[in-house]
Design a protein around this motif. Structure first.
Motif, short mmCIF file in Angstrom:
data_model
loop_
_atom_site.label_atom_id
_atom_site.label_comp_id
_atom_site.label_asym_id
_atom_site.label_seq_id
_atom_site.Cartn_x
_atom_site.Cartn_y
_atom_site.Cartn_z
N UNK A 9 4.55 20.79 -6.28
CA UNK A 9 5.29 21.96 -5.79
C UNK A 9 4.49 22.67 -4.70
N UNK A 10 3.19 22.79 -4.92
CA UNK A 10 2.33 23.39 -3.90
C UNK A 10 2.34 22.56 -2.63
N UNK A 11 2.25 21.24 -2.78
CA UNK A 11 2.29 20.35 -1.62
C UNK A 11 3.61 20.51 -0.86
N UNK A 14 5.66 23.03 -0.77
CA UNK A 14 5.77 24.32 -0.11
C UNK A 14 4.93 24.36 1.17
N UNK A 15 3.74 23.80 1.12
CA UNK A 15 2.86 23.80 2.29
C UNK A 15 3.44 22.93 3.41
N UNK A 16 3.81 21.70 3.06
CA UNK A 16 4.36 20.80 4.08
C UNK A 16 5.71 21.29 4.57
N UNK A 17 6.56 21.74 3.64
CA UNK A 17 7.89 22.21 4.02
C UNK A 17 7.85 23.40 4.95
N UNK A 68 -1.08 10.75 -1.01
CA UNK A 68 -1.06 12.16 -1.41
C UNK A 68 -0.23 12.34 -2.68
N UNK A 69 0.92 11.69 -2.72
CA UNK A 69 1.79 11.80 -3.89
C UNK A 69 1.15 11.16 -5.12
N UNK A 70 0.39 10.08 -4.92
CA UNK A 70 -0.27 9.42 -6.05
C UNK A 70 -1.36 10.31 -6.66
N UNK A 71 -1.99 11.14 -5.84
CA UNK A 71 -3.07 12.00 -6.33
C UNK A 71 -2.60 13.42 -6.63
N UNK A 77 0.85 21.46 -16.09
CA UNK A 77 -0.59 21.76 -16.10
C UNK A 77 -1.28 21.41 -14.78
N UNK A 78 -0.54 20.86 -13.82
CA UNK A 78 -1.12 20.55 -12.52
C UNK A 78 -1.61 21.83 -11.84
N UNK A 79 -2.63 21.69 -11.00
CA UNK A 79 -3.26 22.85 -10.37
C UNK A 79 -2.36 23.42 -9.27
N UNK A 80 -2.01 24.67 -9.43
CA UNK A 80 -1.17 25.36 -8.44
C UNK A 80 -1.97 26.42 -7.72
N UNK A 81 -1.68 26.56 -6.46
CA UNK A 81 -2.31 27.62 -5.66
C UNK A 81 -1.19 28.50 -5.11
#
Length: 438
Positions: free
Chosen positions: A92-94, A96-99, A208-211, A217-221
Protein backbone atom coordinates in the motif's frame (compact mmCIF):
# COMPACT_ATOMS: atom_id res chain seq x y z
CA UNK A 1 50.32 -15.68 8.26
CA UNK A 2 49.23 -18.17 5.56
CA UNK A 3 48.44 -17.22 1.97
CA UNK A 4 44.74 -17.93 2.51
CA UNK A 5 44.54 -15.67 5.57
CA UNK A 6 46.42 -12.94 3.70
CA UNK A 7 43.95 -13.12 0.82
CA UNK A 8 41.04 -13.10 3.27
CA UNK A 9 42.44 -10.03 5.01
CA UNK A 10 42.93 -8.26 1.67
CA UNK A 11 39.40 -9.09 0.58
CA UNK A 12 38.12 -7.86 3.93
CA UNK A 13 39.76 -4.50 3.37
CA UNK A 14 38.17 -4.17 -0.06
CA UNK A 15 34.75 -5.52 0.99
CA UNK A 16 33.18 -2.05 1.53
CA UNK A 17 34.10 -1.14 -2.05
CA UNK A 18 32.88 -4.24 -3.91
CA UNK A 19 29.24 -3.19 -4.32
CA UNK A 20 30.11 0.43 -5.25
CA UNK A 21 32.63 -0.82 -7.82
CA UNK A 22 30.02 -3.14 -9.29
CA UNK A 23 27.61 -0.22 -9.34
CA UNK A 24 30.20 1.84 -11.16
CA UNK A 25 30.63 -0.87 -13.77
CA UNK A 26 26.90 -0.93 -14.43
CA UNK A 27 26.73 2.85 -14.73
CA UNK A 28 29.80 2.79 -16.96
CA UNK A 29 27.92 0.53 -19.35
CA UNK A 30 25.05 3.00 -19.34
CA UNK A 31 27.43 5.89 -20.05
CA UNK A 32 28.94 4.02 -22.99
CA UNK A 33 25.52 3.21 -24.44
CA UNK A 34 24.39 6.83 -24.05
CA UNK A 35 27.61 8.03 -25.62
CA UNK A 36 27.08 5.67 -28.57
CA UNK A 37 23.63 7.18 -29.15
CA UNK A 38 25.16 10.69 -29.05
CA UNK A 39 27.88 9.69 -31.53
CA UNK A 40 25.34 8.21 -33.94
CA UNK A 41 23.12 11.31 -33.80
CA UNK A 42 26.12 13.63 -34.22
CA UNK A 43 27.67 11.70 -37.11
CA UNK A 44 24.44 11.00 -38.98
CA UNK A 45 22.56 14.24 -38.46
CA UNK A 46 24.98 16.87 -37.06
CA UNK A 47 24.93 19.36 -34.15
CA UNK A 48 21.33 20.55 -34.72
CA UNK A 49 20.04 17.00 -34.27
CA UNK A 50 22.06 16.65 -31.06
CA UNK A 51 20.43 19.85 -29.86
CA UNK A 52 16.96 18.56 -30.73
CA UNK A 53 17.42 15.26 -28.93
CA UNK A 54 19.02 16.93 -25.91
CA UNK A 55 16.25 19.50 -25.49
CA UNK A 56 13.39 17.00 -25.66
CA UNK A 57 15.03 14.39 -23.44
CA UNK A 58 16.41 16.92 -20.92
CA UNK A 59 13.06 18.70 -20.66
CA UNK A 60 11.34 15.37 -19.96
CA UNK A 61 13.92 14.52 -17.28
CA UNK A 62 13.47 17.93 -15.65
CA UNK A 63 9.68 17.57 -15.65
CA UNK A 64 10.03 14.08 -14.16
CA UNK A 65 12.03 15.61 -11.34
CA UNK A 66 9.15 17.98 -10.62
CA UNK A 67 6.70 15.06 -10.67
CA UNK A 68 8.76 12.99 -8.25
CA UNK A 69 9.38 15.93 -5.96
CA UNK A 70 11.65 14.86 -3.14
CA UNK A 71 9.90 11.53 -2.69
CA UNK A 72 12.75 9.55 -4.21
CA UNK A 73 15.22 10.95 -1.69
CA UNK A 74 12.65 10.61 1.10
CA UNK A 75 12.27 6.94 0.13
CA UNK A 76 16.06 6.51 0.28
CA UNK A 77 16.06 7.97 3.77
CA UNK A 78 12.95 6.33 5.27
CA UNK A 79 12.41 2.96 3.56
CA UNK A 80 15.67 1.34 4.86
CA UNK A 81 14.10 1.37 8.34
CA UNK A 82 11.94 -1.57 7.20
CA UNK A 83 15.09 -3.67 6.77
CA UNK A 84 16.39 -2.51 10.14
CA UNK A 85 13.17 -3.91 11.68
CA UNK A 86 13.43 -7.06 9.51
CA UNK A 87 9.99 -6.54 7.95
CA UNK A 88 8.70 -6.40 4.39
CA UNK A 89 7.49 -3.07 3.09
CA UNK A 90 3.77 -2.59 2.66
CA UNK A 91 2.51 -2.67 -0.93
CA UNK A 92 0.00 0.00 0.00
CA UNK A 93 2.87 2.34 0.81
CA UNK A 94 4.53 1.47 -2.50
CA UNK A 95 1.30 2.06 -4.43
CA UNK A 96 0.76 5.44 -2.81
CA UNK A 97 4.31 6.61 -3.49
CA UNK A 98 4.42 5.43 -7.11
CA UNK A 99 0.83 6.43 -7.80
CA UNK A 100 1.32 9.97 -6.55
CA UNK A 101 4.40 10.46 -8.72
CA UNK A 102 2.63 9.21 -11.83
CA UNK A 103 -0.43 11.36 -11.07
CA UNK A 104 1.76 14.45 -10.86
CA UNK A 105 3.49 13.44 -14.09
CA UNK A 106 0.11 13.16 -15.84
CA UNK A 107 -0.84 16.58 -14.46
CA UNK A 108 2.37 18.06 -15.83
CA UNK A 109 1.72 16.42 -19.19
CA UNK A 110 -1.73 18.07 -19.25
CA UNK A 111 -0.15 21.45 -18.45
CA UNK A 112 2.36 20.92 -21.23
CA UNK A 113 -0.47 20.27 -23.66
CA UNK A 114 -2.24 23.49 -22.60
CA UNK A 115 0.93 25.59 -22.72
CA UNK A 116 2.40 23.83 -25.74
CA UNK A 117 2.70 26.89 -27.99
CA UNK A 118 4.97 29.06 -25.80
CA UNK A 119 6.90 26.05 -24.49
CA UNK A 120 7.70 24.59 -27.89
CA UNK A 121 8.62 28.06 -29.17
CA UNK A 122 11.09 28.37 -26.29
CA UNK A 123 12.54 24.95 -27.12
CA UNK A 124 13.19 25.82 -30.73
CA UNK A 125 10.06 25.31 -32.82
CA UNK A 126 9.85 25.04 -35.82
CA UNK A 127 13.22 23.28 -35.71
CA UNK A 128 12.05 20.40 -33.48
CA UNK A 129 10.85 17.06 -34.91
CA UNK A 130 7.16 16.51 -35.64
CA UNK A 131 5.25 15.24 -32.61
CA UNK A 132 7.85 16.52 -30.15
CA UNK A 133 5.24 17.44 -27.53
CA UNK A 134 3.76 13.92 -27.52
CA UNK A 135 7.20 12.33 -27.31
CA UNK A 136 8.16 14.68 -24.49
CA UNK A 137 5.08 13.70 -22.46
CA UNK A 138 5.62 9.97 -23.01
CA UNK A 139 9.27 10.15 -21.94
CA UNK A 140 8.19 12.23 -18.94
CA UNK A 141 5.93 9.41 -17.71
CA UNK A 142 8.52 6.68 -18.14
CA UNK A 143 11.33 8.72 -16.58
CA UNK A 144 9.15 9.44 -13.55
CA UNK A 145 8.41 5.76 -13.03
CA UNK A 146 12.03 4.70 -13.63
CA UNK A 147 13.42 7.17 -11.09
CA UNK A 148 11.00 6.07 -8.40
CA UNK A 149 11.44 2.34 -9.10
CA UNK A 150 15.23 2.63 -9.02
CA UNK A 151 15.15 4.48 -5.71
CA UNK A 152 12.87 1.87 -4.12
CA UNK A 153 15.22 -0.87 -5.32
CA UNK A 154 18.16 0.91 -3.69
CA UNK A 155 16.22 1.16 -0.43
CA UNK A 156 15.83 -2.64 -0.63
CA UNK A 157 19.62 -2.94 -1.14
CA UNK A 158 19.28 -4.01 -4.80
CA UNK A 159 22.03 -1.57 -5.70
CA UNK A 160 23.35 -3.02 -8.96
CA UNK A 161 19.95 -3.75 -10.45
CA UNK A 162 18.68 -0.29 -9.52
CA UNK A 163 21.63 1.24 -11.39
CA UNK A 164 20.85 -0.92 -14.41
CA UNK A 165 17.21 0.17 -14.38
CA UNK A 166 18.07 3.84 -14.09
CA UNK A 167 21.16 4.03 -16.29
CA UNK A 168 21.56 1.08 -18.67
CA UNK A 169 18.24 -0.20 -19.99
CA UNK A 170 17.05 2.96 -21.73
CA UNK A 171 20.20 3.88 -23.72
CA UNK A 172 20.99 0.22 -24.44
CA UNK A 173 17.52 -0.51 -25.84
CA UNK A 174 17.61 2.76 -27.79
CA UNK A 175 20.97 1.78 -29.27
CA UNK A 176 19.67 -1.69 -30.12
CA UNK A 177 16.66 -0.26 -31.98
CA UNK A 178 18.98 2.05 -33.92
CA UNK A 179 21.33 -0.80 -34.84
CA UNK A 180 18.53 -3.07 -36.11
CA UNK A 181 17.19 -0.23 -38.25
CA UNK A 182 13.96 0.56 -36.37
CA UNK A 183 15.09 4.11 -35.47
CA UNK A 184 16.37 6.04 -38.48
CA UNK A 185 15.58 9.66 -37.57
CA UNK A 186 15.72 11.89 -34.51
CA UNK A 187 11.97 11.37 -34.05
CA UNK A 188 12.42 7.58 -34.21
CA UNK A 189 15.29 7.72 -31.71
CA UNK A 190 13.11 9.67 -29.28
CA UNK A 191 10.35 7.05 -29.58
CA UNK A 192 12.99 4.35 -29.04
CA UNK A 193 13.96 6.16 -25.83
CA UNK A 194 10.34 5.96 -24.69
CA UNK A 195 10.18 2.23 -25.51
CA UNK A 196 13.35 1.62 -23.52
CA UNK A 197 11.81 3.44 -20.57
CA UNK A 198 8.72 1.20 -20.63
CA UNK A 199 10.84 -1.96 -20.58
CA UNK A 200 13.10 -0.64 -17.81
CA UNK A 201 10.17 0.32 -15.57
CA UNK A 202 8.46 -3.06 -16.02
CA UNK A 203 11.70 -4.91 -15.25
CA UNK A 204 12.18 -2.91 -12.05
CA UNK A 205 8.67 -3.35 -10.69
CA UNK A 206 8.85 -7.17 -10.57
CA UNK A 207 11.52 -7.53 -7.81
CA UNK A 208 9.98 -4.66 -5.84
CA UNK A 209 6.71 -6.55 -5.58
CA UNK A 210 8.53 -9.74 -4.53
CA UNK A 211 10.21 -7.90 -1.64
CA UNK A 212 7.00 -6.28 -0.39
CA UNK A 213 3.84 -7.59 1.21
CA UNK A 214 0.14 -6.85 1.41
CA UNK A 215 -0.15 -8.40 4.88
CA UNK A 216 -1.35 -6.21 7.79
CA UNK A 217 1.94 -6.67 9.62
CA UNK A 218 3.95 -5.30 6.68
CA UNK A 219 5.92 -2.13 7.44
CA UNK A 220 3.95 1.00 6.61
CA UNK A 221 5.24 4.53 6.46
CA UNK A 222 2.79 7.37 6.79
CA UNK A 223 2.80 9.71 3.81
CA UNK A 224 2.94 12.65 6.19
CA UNK A 225 6.33 11.42 7.39
CA UNK A 226 7.57 11.08 3.82
CA UNK A 227 6.28 14.54 2.94
CA UNK A 228 8.11 16.09 5.89
CA UNK A 229 11.37 14.88 4.32
CA UNK A 230 10.27 15.21 0.70
CA UNK A 231 9.18 18.83 0.51
CA UNK A 232 12.58 20.41 1.19
CA UNK A 233 14.29 17.73 -0.90
CA UNK A 234 11.82 18.46 -3.71
CA UNK A 235 13.31 21.93 -3.95
CA UNK A 236 16.83 20.48 -3.91
CA UNK A 237 16.06 18.01 -6.72
CA UNK A 238 14.41 20.67 -8.87
CA UNK A 239 17.22 23.15 -8.28
CA UNK A 240 19.84 20.58 -9.30
CA UNK A 241 18.08 19.53 -12.50
CA UNK A 242 16.78 23.00 -13.36
CA UNK A 243 20.33 24.24 -13.86
CA UNK A 244 21.00 21.70 -16.62
CA UNK A 245 17.70 22.32 -18.35
CA UNK A 246 17.86 26.09 -18.01
CA UNK A 247 21.35 26.16 -19.47
CA UNK A 248 20.18 24.29 -22.57
CA UNK A 249 17.07 26.47 -22.94
CA UNK A 250 19.08 29.67 -22.53
CA UNK A 251 21.77 28.72 -25.03
CA UNK A 252 19.08 27.65 -27.51
CA UNK A 253 17.27 30.98 -27.19
CA UNK A 254 20.48 32.98 -27.58
CA UNK A 255 22.74 30.85 -29.76
CA UNK A 256 20.39 28.45 -31.58
CA UNK A 257 20.10 24.67 -31.76
CA UNK A 258 23.48 24.16 -33.45
CA UNK A 259 25.35 25.76 -30.55
CA UNK A 260 23.10 23.83 -28.16
CA UNK A 261 24.16 20.60 -29.82
CA UNK A 262 27.85 21.52 -29.57
CA UNK A 263 27.51 22.41 -25.89
CA UNK A 264 25.42 19.33 -25.12
CA UNK A 265 28.02 16.94 -26.52
CA UNK A 266 30.78 18.57 -24.44
CA UNK A 267 28.59 18.56 -21.33
CA UNK A 268 27.68 14.91 -21.85
CA UNK A 269 31.35 13.97 -21.58
CA UNK A 270 31.65 16.01 -18.38
CA UNK A 271 28.37 14.74 -16.92
CA UNK A 272 29.77 11.22 -17.15
CA UNK A 273 31.88 12.07 -14.10
CA UNK A 274 28.86 13.18 -12.09
CA UNK A 275 27.06 10.00 -13.13
CA UNK A 276 29.97 7.99 -11.72
CA UNK A 277 29.94 10.03 -8.52
CA UNK A 278 26.17 9.95 -8.07
CA UNK A 279 26.17 6.20 -8.68
CA UNK A 280 28.68 5.68 -5.90
CA UNK A 281 26.99 8.13 -3.55
CA UNK A 282 23.59 6.55 -4.24
CA UNK A 283 25.03 3.19 -3.20
CA UNK A 284 26.32 4.69 0.05
CA UNK A 285 23.12 6.64 0.86
CA UNK A 286 21.34 3.61 2.39
CA UNK A 287 24.10 2.66 4.90
CA UNK A 288 24.53 6.33 5.84
CA UNK A 289 20.79 6.63 6.45
CA UNK A 290 20.83 3.41 8.49
CA UNK A 291 23.76 4.74 10.58
CA UNK A 292 21.89 7.92 11.41
CA UNK A 293 18.73 5.93 12.25
CA UNK A 294 20.88 3.88 14.63
CA UNK A 295 22.35 7.07 16.15
CA UNK A 296 25.92 6.20 15.12
CA UNK A 297 27.39 9.31 13.51
CA UNK A 298 30.91 7.86 13.59
CA UNK A 299 29.83 5.08 11.21
CA UNK A 300 28.06 7.62 9.00
CA UNK A 301 31.26 9.68 8.86
CA UNK A 302 33.34 6.60 7.99
CA UNK A 303 30.99 5.59 5.17
CA UNK A 304 30.93 9.15 3.79
CA UNK A 305 34.73 9.16 3.80
CA UNK A 306 34.80 5.85 1.92
CA UNK A 307 32.45 7.31 -0.68
CA UNK A 308 34.62 10.40 -1.12
CA UNK A 309 37.87 8.41 -1.36
CA UNK A 310 36.52 5.92 -3.87
CA UNK A 311 34.92 8.63 -6.02
CA UNK A 312 38.16 10.62 -6.18
CA UNK A 313 40.25 7.52 -6.92
CA UNK A 314 38.05 6.69 -9.89
CA UNK A 315 37.24 10.15 -11.20
CA UNK A 316 40.59 12.00 -11.00
CA UNK A 317 42.55 9.86 -13.51
CA UNK A 318 39.66 10.01 -16.00
CA UNK A 319 39.26 13.75 -15.46
CA UNK A 320 42.95 14.41 -16.10
CA UNK A 321 42.79 12.31 -19.27
CA UNK A 322 39.75 14.29 -20.43
CA UNK A 323 41.54 17.59 -19.83
CA UNK A 324 44.47 16.45 -21.95
CA UNK A 325 42.51 14.70 -24.71
CA UNK A 326 39.46 16.98 -24.97
CA UNK A 327 39.76 17.80 -28.73
CA UNK A 328 40.29 14.15 -29.65
CA UNK A 329 37.38 12.94 -27.51
CA UNK A 330 34.97 15.46 -29.01
CA UNK A 331 36.29 14.66 -32.48
CA UNK A 332 34.95 11.13 -32.07
CA UNK A 333 31.45 12.55 -32.43
CA UNK A 334 32.39 14.67 -35.44
CA UNK A 335 35.21 17.03 -36.48
CA UNK A 336 33.04 20.11 -35.93
CA UNK A 337 32.59 19.21 -32.25
CA UNK A 338 36.34 19.46 -31.47
CA UNK A 339 36.06 23.25 -31.25
CA UNK A 340 34.20 22.78 -27.93
CA UNK A 341 37.35 21.44 -26.20
CA UNK A 342 37.62 24.46 -23.88
CA UNK A 343 33.97 24.02 -22.86
CA UNK A 344 34.66 20.39 -21.93
CA UNK A 345 37.77 21.30 -19.92
CA UNK A 346 35.93 23.94 -17.91
CA UNK A 347 33.02 21.60 -17.15
CA UNK A 348 35.39 18.81 -16.08
CA UNK A 349 36.99 21.16 -13.52
CA UNK A 350 33.54 21.81 -12.07
CA UNK A 351 32.85 18.08 -11.92
CA UNK A 352 36.08 17.49 -10.00
CA UNK A 353 34.87 19.92 -7.32
CA UNK A 354 31.49 18.18 -7.26
CA UNK A 355 33.16 14.80 -6.78
CA UNK A 356 35.37 15.98 -3.94
CA UNK A 357 32.41 17.28 -1.92
CA UNK A 358 29.47 15.30 -3.34
CA UNK A 359 29.12 13.11 -0.27
CA UNK A 360 28.54 16.22 1.87
CA UNK A 361 25.26 16.96 0.13
CA UNK A 362 24.22 13.32 0.63
CA UNK A 363 25.02 13.47 4.35
CA UNK A 364 22.95 16.64 4.72
CA UNK A 365 19.96 14.89 3.16
CA UNK A 366 20.34 11.63 5.09
CA UNK A 367 20.99 13.30 8.47
CA UNK A 368 17.79 15.32 8.57
CA UNK A 369 19.00 18.67 7.24
CA UNK A 370 17.10 18.85 3.94
CA UNK A 371 16.28 22.53 4.39
CA UNK A 372 19.96 23.42 4.48
CA UNK A 373 20.45 21.46 1.28
CA UNK A 374 17.45 23.28 -0.19
CA UNK A 375 18.77 26.76 0.53
CA UNK A 376 22.22 25.93 -0.83
CA UNK A 377 20.73 24.65 -4.08
CA UNK A 378 18.22 27.51 -4.38
CA UNK A 379 20.96 30.10 -4.03
CA UNK A 380 23.21 28.47 -6.64
CA UNK A 381 20.26 27.99 -8.99
CA UNK A 382 19.25 31.63 -8.64
CA UNK A 383 22.83 32.58 -9.49
CA UNK A 384 22.67 30.46 -12.65
CA UNK A 385 19.34 31.99 -13.68
CA UNK A 386 20.78 35.48 -13.34
CA UNK A 387 24.30 34.83 -14.58
CA UNK A 388 23.90 32.27 -17.40
CA UNK A 389 22.22 34.57 -19.99
CA UNK A 390 24.84 37.26 -19.42
CA UNK A 391 27.74 34.82 -19.71
CA UNK A 392 26.20 33.23 -22.83
CA UNK A 393 25.75 36.59 -24.57
CA UNK A 394 29.39 37.51 -23.94
CA UNK A 395 31.23 34.18 -24.34
CA UNK A 396 28.64 31.75 -25.75
CA UNK A 397 28.92 28.11 -24.71
CA UNK A 398 32.24 28.81 -22.97
CA UNK A 399 30.51 31.39 -20.80
CA UNK A 400 27.76 28.98 -19.80
CA UNK A 401 30.34 26.32 -18.89
CA UNK A 402 32.31 28.83 -16.80
CA UNK A 403 29.19 29.95 -14.93
CA UNK A 404 28.13 26.38 -14.11
CA UNK A 405 31.62 25.20 -13.10
CA UNK A 406 32.18 28.19 -10.79
CA UNK A 407 28.85 27.67 -9.04
CA UNK A 408 29.44 23.91 -8.67
CA UNK A 409 32.71 24.68 -6.92
CA UNK A 410 31.06 27.22 -4.63
CA UNK A 411 28.28 24.79 -3.76
CA UNK A 412 30.82 22.04 -2.94
CA UNK A 413 32.68 24.28 -0.49
CA UNK A 414 29.45 25.38 1.24
CA UNK A 415 28.17 21.79 1.63
CA UNK A 416 31.42 20.58 3.21
CA UNK A 417 31.39 23.48 5.67
CA UNK A 418 27.71 22.89 6.51
CA UNK A 419 28.27 19.21 7.35
CA UNK A 420 31.24 20.10 9.55
CA UNK A 421 29.21 22.67 11.47
CA UNK A 422 25.89 20.81 11.77
CA UNK A 423 27.02 17.21 12.27
CA UNK A 424 30.67 17.50 13.23
CA UNK A 425 31.67 15.28 10.30
CA UNK A 426 34.64 15.76 7.99
CA UNK A 427 33.41 14.02 4.84
CA UNK A 428 36.77 14.44 3.09
CA UNK A 429 38.58 12.34 5.71
CA UNK A 430 35.62 10.29 6.92
CA UNK A 431 36.07 11.23 10.56
CA UNK A 432 34.25 12.99 13.35
CA UNK A 433 35.62 16.42 14.21
CA UNK A 434 36.82 16.50 17.85
CA UNK A 435 34.85 18.87 20.04
CA UNK A 436 36.87 21.96 20.99
CA UNK A 437 38.41 21.87 24.45
CA UNK A 438 37.18 24.49 26.92
Amino acid sequence: MTLRSSISALLGRFQPYLVPMGSLGVRGLGILAGFAVTVIIGRWYGPVANGQYALISQTAIFMATIAIGGLDLAVAREFPEARVQDRLLSRRTLAMVIGQSLALALGLAALLAVASAPLMHLLGRPDLPTGSLLILCLILLTRTLIRMVACILRSQSSFLFSQAIEMVFVPLITLLLIVVGLAQSVQDILFATFAGGCIAAAAGLAPILRQSSGAPEAYRIKMRRLYATAWPLWGVAIAQNFSDWYGLAAITAIGGLAETGMYRVASQFAVAFSIISLGLFGTYSTPISAAFHAGDRAVAAKVAGQATALAMTLVLPLAIASLLLAPWLLGLVGPEFAQSALVLRILVCGQIAFTIAGSASMVLAMSGHPRVNLWINLLTTAAIVIGAPLFIRIWGATGLASCIAALMTMKAVICVMAVRRLEGIDVLRGKMIPAPEH
